[in-house]
Design a protein around this motif. Sequence first.
Motif, PDB file in Angstrom:
ATOM      1  N   VAL A  87      40.677 -51.293  29.614  1.00 16.79           N
ATOM      2  CA  VAL A  87      41.712 -52.052  28.912  1.00 16.79           C
ATOM      3  C   VAL A  87      43.077 -51.863  29.581  1.00 16.79           C
ATOM      4  O   VAL A  87      44.106 -51.807  28.917  1.00 16.79           O
ATOM      5  N   THR A 134      32.564 -59.954  26.340  1.00 22.23           N
ATOM      6  CA  THR A 134      33.294 -58.855  25.696  1.00 22.23           C
ATOM      7  C   THR A 134      34.218 -58.181  26.695  1.00 22.23           C
ATOM      8  O   THR A 134      35.389 -57.892  26.390  1.00 22.23           O
ATOM      9  N   LYS A 135      33.709 -57.955  27.911  1.00 17.91           N
ATOM     10  CA  LYS A 135      34.533 -57.326  28.946  1.00 17.91           C
ATOM     11  C   LYS A 135      35.745 -58.197  29.280  1.00 17.91           C
ATOM     12  O   LYS A 135      36.863 -57.689  29.433  1.00 17.91           O
ATOM     13  N   GLU A 193      38.314 -57.871  26.618  1.00 12.78           N
ATOM     14  CA  GLU A 193      38.968 -56.568  26.743  1.00 12.78           C
ATOM     15  C   GLU A 193      39.999 -56.572  27.868  1.00 12.78           C
ATOM     16  O   GLU A 193      41.104 -56.023  27.720  1.00 12.78           O
ATOM     17  N   TYR A 200      42.980 -58.534  26.872  1.00 13.44           N
ATOM     18  CA  TYR A 200      43.752 -57.715  25.935  1.00 13.44           C
ATOM     19  C   TYR A 200      44.657 -56.729  26.672  1.00 13.44           C
ATOM     20  O   TYR A 200      45.752 -56.392  26.192  1.00 13.44           O
TER      21      TYR A 200
END
Length: 235
Positions: free
Chosen positions: A58, A101-102, A105, A108
Amino acid sequence: MDLDFSDLKAVFLNCTLKKSPQQSHTRGLLDVSKHIMEENDVDVEVIRVVDHQVANGVYSDMTEHGWEEDDWPEIYEKVQESDILILGTPIWLGDKSSVCTKVIERLYASSGDLNEEGQYAYYDRVGGTIITGNEDGAKHCAMNILYSLQHLGFLIPPQADAAWLGEAGPGPSYLDEDSGGPENDFTNRNTTFMTWNLMHMAKMIKEQGGIPAHGNQRSKWDAGCRFDHPNPEYR
């Protein structure tokens, strides 16, 4: 109505688990939206994320945190240069792919960056999602992805998701022979509406010079401006 979209740029991030040149059913449906955009002179780029060395984490550049390679900074630069971002994902166990999902992330990781107006970095970009699978979960994936994008600062227009689902359990996927996917009227309608809504919203925002920079500037909040917040302690 002005339908000139030639000044728009769109980036599709295909979050399939299959490396090129393996067939991606998610890419098959992404191509429907891509075709509509290209027919309207949008500059389009499709990136198959799994073909790149994208580190887990992240932070904006994971080579600064123990990873030897990280292609994400180059992908992030393309996102920042775009007006439209579309995340495409297959469904596994009722949820979006691990690659998707990665990607979220890593998006983000830069959500705290600011633009020249002091707003969060993803402001003035619109987001959508395309989902494929032969099991249930499309709406669940769309809720998760679109919530994540708007939380980071992307604008989400109406009908910003489209999906195709085959029969539950083992069976043909979107591009397989006799799947019925490319001919499915519901999917084709939703994909078309999503694509046009993304283009319309992106054009509207660009013509207006972006989201007005008042009441949402992190830089001014940090400097003490409270934008009419009612709590006396904040005044």
